[in-house]
Design a protein around this motif. Sequence first.
Motif, mmCIF file in Angstrom:
data_model
loop_
_atom_site.group_PDB
_atom_site.id
_atom_site.type_symbol
_atom_site.label_atom_id
_atom_site.label_comp_id
_atom_site.label_asym_id
_atom_site.label_seq_id
_atom_site.Cartn_x
_atom_site.Cartn_y
_atom_site.Cartn_z
ATOM 1 N N UNK A 53 0.826 -1.210 0.000
ATOM 2 C CA UNK A 53 0.000 0.000 0.000
ATOM 3 C C UNK A 53 0.861 1.261 0.000
ATOM 4 N N UNK A 54 1.927 1.263 0.793
ATOM 5 C CA UNK A 54 2.837 2.412 0.817
ATOM 6 C C UNK A 54 3.496 2.623 -0.541
ATOM 7 N N UNK A 55 3.884 1.541 -1.191
ATOM 8 C CA UNK A 55 4.500 1.642 -2.520
ATOM 9 C C UNK A 55 3.514 2.211 -3.532
ATOM 10 N N UNK A 56 2.282 1.737 -3.478
ATOM 11 C CA UNK A 56 1.261 2.250 -4.399
ATOM 12 C C UNK A 56 0.998 3.731 -4.156
ATOM 13 N N UNK A 57 0.946 4.136 -2.897
ATOM 14 C CA UNK A 57 0.744 5.553 -2.587
ATOM 15 C C UNK A 57 1.894 6.406 -3.092
ATOM 16 N N UNK A 58 3.110 5.900 -2.960
ATOM 17 C CA UNK A 58 4.269 6.628 -3.460
ATOM 18 C C UNK A 58 4.203 6.774 -4.985
ATOM 19 N N UNK A 59 3.833 5.701 -5.670
ATOM 20 C CA UNK A 59 3.698 5.766 -7.130
ATOM 21 C C UNK A 59 2.633 6.766 -7.550
#
Length: 90
Positions: A53-59
């Motif tokens: 989820x954190x990676x998706x938010x960063x993207x």
Amino acid sequence: MQLSQDIKPISYLKAKTAEVINNVNENHKTIIITQNGEAKAVVQDIKTYENLQNSLNMLKLIVQSENDIENNNIISQDEMFNELEKKLFS
């Protein structure tokens, strides 16, 4: 990911739920659950899910930033910090 080992039928999950949960928590592997031969769900440990989820938010933030740059919706660094200081300390 070794899909042959990480894909299990729903009957396996029903019979060995505690084992599957312990496995994903120890190995941080995502298990794909099938029903009638089709992938229907995934089981993964909470830390892996949070990282995803954190990676998706960063993207999403990167895409937003790229769109702002393309649309010339930018301000200088000094201007940004001045505005931030006004909001925080006024």
